[in-house]
Design a protein around this motif. Structure first.
Motif, PDB file in Angstrom:
ATOM      1  N   MET A   1      85.926  46.362  63.109  1.00  0.00           N
ATOM      2  CA  MET A   1      86.420  45.159  63.522  1.00  0.00           C
ATOM      3  C   MET A   1      86.762  44.122  62.776  1.00  0.00           C
ATOM      4  O   MET A   1      85.559  43.911  61.754  1.00  0.00           O
ATOM      5  CB  MET A   1      85.636  44.752  64.831  1.00  0.00           C
ATOM      6  N   PRO A   2      87.539  43.540  62.656  1.00  0.00           N
ATOM      7  CA  PRO A   2      87.613  42.140  61.655  1.00  0.00           C
ATOM      8  C   PRO A   2      86.911  41.255  62.140  1.00  0.00           C
ATOM      9  O   PRO A   2      86.375  40.894  63.143  1.00  0.00           O
ATOM     10  CB  PRO A   2      89.284  41.743  61.817  1.00  0.00           C
ATOM     11  N   ASP A   3      86.409  40.308  61.133  1.00  0.00           N
ATOM     12  CA  ASP A   3      85.502  39.297  61.329  1.00  0.00           C
ATOM     13  C   ASP A   3      86.258  37.941  61.794  1.00  0.00           C
ATOM     14  O   ASP A   3      87.195  37.437  61.460  1.00  0.00           O
ATOM     15  CB  ASP A   3      84.868  38.678  59.897  1.00  0.00           C
ATOM     16  N   VAL A   4      85.837  37.539  63.102  1.00  0.00           N
ATOM     17  CA  VAL A   4      86.472  36.507  64.005  1.00  0.00           C
ATOM     18  C   VAL A   4      86.273  35.143  63.472  1.00  0.00           C
ATOM     19  O   VAL A   4      86.916  34.273  63.625  1.00  0.00           O
ATOM     20  CB  VAL A   4      86.045  36.558  65.289  1.00  0.00           C
ATOM     21  N   SER A   5      85.352  35.258  62.408  1.00  0.00           N
ATOM     22  CA  SER A   5      85.168  33.827  61.738  1.00  0.00           C
ATOM     23  C   SER A   5      86.405  33.694  60.608  1.00  0.00           C
ATOM     24  O   SER A   5      86.461  32.433  60.091  1.00  0.00           O
ATOM     25  CB  SER A   5      83.892  33.524  61.062  1.00  0.00           C
ATOM     26  N   ASP A   6      87.094  34.426  60.275  1.00  0.00           N
ATOM     27  CA  ASP A   6      88.259  34.223  59.374  1.00  0.00           C
ATOM     28  C   ASP A   6      89.534  34.886  60.009  1.00  0.00           C
ATOM     29  O   ASP A   6      89.690  35.902  59.555  1.00  0.00           O
ATOM     30  CB  ASP A   6      87.728  35.175  58.064  1.00  0.00           C
ATOM     31  N   LEU A   7      89.933  33.988  61.056  1.00  0.00           N
ATOM     32  CA  LEU A   7      91.158  34.534  61.399  1.00  0.00           C
ATOM     33  C   LEU A   7      92.286  34.435  60.683  1.00  0.00           C
ATOM     34  O   LEU A   7      92.318  33.730  59.667  1.00  0.00           O
ATOM     35  CB  LEU A   7      91.570  33.743  62.689  1.00  0.00           C
ATOM     36  N   SER A   8      93.424  35.322  60.814  1.00  0.00           N
ATOM     37  CA  SER A   8      94.556  35.447  59.814  1.00  0.00           C
ATOM     38  C   SER A   8      95.264  34.411  60.366  1.00  0.00           C
ATOM     39  O   SER A   8      95.876  33.943  61.714  1.00  0.00           O
ATOM     40  CB  SER A   8      95.417  36.733  60.299  1.00  0.00           C
ATOM     41  N   ALA A   9      95.604  33.405  59.243  1.00  0.00           N
ATOM     42  CA  ALA A   9      96.255  32.130  59.576  1.00  0.00           C
ATOM     43  C   ALA A   9      97.850  32.531  60.007  1.00  0.00           C
ATOM     44  O   ALA A   9      98.304  31.946  60.891  1.00  0.00           O
ATOM     45  CB  ALA A   9      96.491  31.446  58.239  1.00  0.00           C
ATOM     46  N   GLU A  10      98.482  33.639  59.596  1.00  0.00           N
ATOM     47  CA  GLU A  10      99.684  34.061  59.966  1.00  0.00           C
ATOM     48  C   GLU A  10      99.728  34.491  61.296  1.00  0.00           C
ATOM     49  O   GLU A  10     100.506  33.860  62.059  1.00  0.00           O
ATOM     50  CB  GLU A  10     100.206  35.407  59.014  1.00  0.00           C
ATOM     51  N   ILE A 176      86.280  41.325  71.297  1.00  0.00           N
ATOM     52  CA  ILE A 176      87.129  40.642  72.159  1.00  0.00           C
ATOM     53  C   ILE A 176      86.617  39.221  72.748  1.00  0.00           C
ATOM     54  O   ILE A 176      87.264  38.193  72.529  1.00  0.00           O
ATOM     55  CB  ILE A 176      87.669  41.499  73.470  1.00  0.00           C
ATOM     56  N   LYS A 177      85.364  39.270  73.089  1.00  0.00           N
ATOM     57  CA  LYS A 177      85.052  38.025  73.683  1.00  0.00           C
ATOM     58  C   LYS A 177      84.845  36.909  72.585  1.00  0.00           C
ATOM     59  O   LYS A 177      85.173  35.838  72.693  1.00  0.00           O
ATOM     60  CB  LYS A 177      83.395  38.255  74.312  1.00  0.00           C
ATOM     61  N   ASP A 178      84.152  37.311  71.481  1.00  0.00           N
ATOM     62  CA  ASP A 178      84.453  36.243  70.510  1.00  0.00           C
ATOM     63  C   ASP A 178      85.589  36.085  69.842  1.00  0.00           C
ATOM     64  O   ASP A 178      86.085  34.774  69.612  1.00  0.00           O
ATOM     65  CB  ASP A 178      83.688  37.118  69.084  1.00  0.00           C
ATOM     66  N   ALA A 179      86.446  36.973  69.600  1.00  0.00           N
ATOM     67  CA  ALA A 179      88.059  36.710  69.282  1.00  0.00           C
ATOM     68  C   ALA A 179      88.791  35.786  70.204  1.00  0.00           C
ATOM     69  O   ALA A 179      89.245  34.747  69.841  1.00  0.00           O
ATOM     70  CB  ALA A 179      88.932  38.052  69.307  1.00  0.00           C
ATOM     71  N   ASN A 180      88.646  35.968  71.574  1.00  0.00           N
ATOM     72  CA  ASN A 180      89.079  34.933  72.546  1.00  0.00           C
ATOM     73  C   ASN A 180      88.696  33.529  72.399  1.00  0.00           C
ATOM     74  O   ASN A 180      89.307  32.515  72.547  1.00  0.00           O
ATOM     75  CB  ASN A 180      88.822  35.518  73.910  1.00  0.00           C
ATOM     76  N   ALA A 181      87.234  33.445  72.086  1.00  0.00           N
ATOM     77  CA  ALA A 181      86.780  32.166  71.916  1.00  0.00           C
ATOM     78  C   ALA A 181      87.278  31.332  70.604  1.00  0.00           C
ATOM     79  O   ALA A 181      87.557  30.380  70.636  1.00  0.00           O
ATOM     80  CB  ALA A 181      85.123  32.191  71.861  1.00  0.00           C
ATOM     81  N   ALA A 182      87.282  32.418  69.315  1.00  0.00           N
ATOM     82  CA  ALA A 182      87.642  31.803  68.352  1.00  0.00           C
ATOM     83  C   ALA A 182      89.409  31.254  68.372  1.00  0.00           C
ATOM     84  O   ALA A 182      89.707  30.244  67.817  1.00  0.00           O
ATOM     85  CB  ALA A 182      87.670  32.805  67.196  1.00  0.00           C
ATOM     86  N   LEU A 183      90.096  32.140  68.766  1.00  0.00           N
ATOM     87  CA  LEU A 183      91.493  31.924  69.195  1.00  0.00           C
ATOM     88  C   LEU A 183      91.874  30.634  70.054  1.00  0.00           C
ATOM     89  O   LEU A 183      92.539  29.810  69.585  1.00  0.00           O
ATOM     90  CB  LEU A 183      92.345  33.176  69.798  1.00  0.00           C
ATOM     91  N   THR A 184      90.903  30.473  71.210  1.00  0.00           N
ATOM     92  CA  THR A 184      91.155  29.302  71.821  1.00  0.00           C
ATOM     93  C   THR A 184      90.769  27.921  71.236  1.00  0.00           C
ATOM     94  O   THR A 184      91.555  27.107  71.269  1.00  0.00           O
ATOM     95  CB  THR A 184      90.256  29.448  73.135  1.00  0.00           C
ATOM     96  N   GLU A 185      89.601  28.093  70.364  1.00  0.00           N
ATOM     97  CA  GLU A 185      89.509  26.870  69.451  1.00  0.00           C
ATOM     98  C   GLU A 185      90.506  26.793  68.290  1.00  0.00           C
ATOM     99  O   GLU A 185      90.786  25.728  68.317  1.00  0.00           O
ATOM    100  CB  GLU A 185      87.914  27.258  68.629  1.00  0.00           C
ATOM    101  N   ALA A 186      90.934  27.811  67.648  1.00  0.00           N
ATOM    102  CA  ALA A 186      92.184  27.658  66.787  1.00  0.00           C
ATOM    103  C   ALA A 186      93.403  26.987  67.560  1.00  0.00           C
ATOM    104  O   ALA A 186      94.157  26.024  66.705  1.00  0.00           O
ATOM    105  CB  ALA A 186      92.576  28.888  66.060  1.00  0.00           C
TER     106      ALA A 186
END
Length: 198
Positions: A1-10, A176-186
Motif C-alpha cells: 500500500m502507498p504511504d498516505v502521508s505522501d499523496l500523489s499531487a497529480e 482506505i480509512k487513512d486515505a479517505n481522511a488524507a484526501l478529504t483534508e487535501a
C-alpha cells in the motif's frame, strides 16, 4: 500500500478537477449524504448527467432505463486499459475437520451452481429489476439475456480475457480509512485557499 502521508499531487489535482466538474452543490450534497448514495443511479436513469461510473449492480436502481444503457469499460488514464474487478469467493478452510469436508464441498458446489447464480440474479419481485451481477458462469448470462437483453453485453465484459481481480494487501481496510481522511483534508485545503483568496 502507498504511504498516505505522501499523496500523489497529480491524483489530488484530478480529484479536485472532478469535484469542480460535479459542481459545488452536488459535491456538498454527496458529502452530507455519503451513506445514502443510492439516489445517484436513480438520478442518472431520470436523465440527470451524461455518464454514470459505478458497479454493474447499480443498474438495479435504474429500473427499465438500465436496459437502454450503453455499458463499457474505461481506463482511468492514457495507458492500456486493464479491466479490474472485485470478486466474491467461496472458500473452504484448509483446517476443516475431515468429517465435514465433503459437506463443505457440496455446499460450495450448490452456491456456485447455475441454478443458484441465476436465481440470485433475478428480480426479487414481479416487475422488479435483476441484480446485474457479473457471474463467472456463461450459462447464467445466456439464461438472463432472454428476459433482460443487456446481459449479452454484460457477458462480453465478464468474459474479457484481459480481466484481472483487484488485489490489495492485508492492511487495505486501514489504508482506505487513512486515505479517505488524507484526501478529504487535501480537498478541504483547496477550499480554504479559495476562501482566503476571495
Amino acid at each position: 500500500m502507498p504511504d498516505v502521508s505522501d499523496l500523489s499531487a497529480e491524483a489530488v489535482e484530478k480529484l479536485r478537477e472532478l469535484r469542480k466538474m460535479s459542481g459545488e452543490g452536488l459535491a456538498r450534497y454527496l458529502t452530507e449524504n455519503k451513506d445514502k448514495r443510492a439516489f445517484l443511479p436513480e438520478w442518472f436513469a431520470d436523465g440527470k448527467g451524461r455518464a454514470y461510473i459505478g458497479y454493474s449492480e447499480s443498474m438495479a436502481l435504474m429500473g427499465d432505463a438500465a436496459g437502454q444503457m450503453d455499458i463499457r469499460l474505461f481506463s482511468y488514464d492514457a495507458r492500456k486499459n486493464i479491466p479490474v474487478f472485485y470478486t466474491d469467493l467461496v472458500g473452504i478452510s484448509a483446517e476443516i475437520d475431515e468429517d465435514r469436508k465433503e459437506l463443505a464441498y457440496e455446499l460450495a458446489n450448490i452456491l456456485l451452481s447455475e441454478e443458484v447464480l441465476t436465481q440470485m440474479s433475478m428480480p426479487g419481485e414481479e416487475g422488479g429489476s435483476p441484480q446485474y451481477l457479473l457471474t463467472f458462469r456463461s450459462s447464467v448470462y445466456d439464461h438472463l439475456e432472454k428476459e433482460f437483453p443487456i446481459y449479452a453485453r454484460l457477458k462480453e465484459i465478464a468474459e474479457n480475457p484481459d480481466n484481472h481481480v483487484f488485489r490489495a494487501g492485508s492492511g487495505v481496510r486501514e489504508f482506505i480509512k487513512d486515505a479517505n481522511a488524507a484526501l478529504t483534508e487535501a480537498l478541504t485545503e483547496e477550499e480554504e485557499e479559495l476562501a482566503a483568496a476571495a
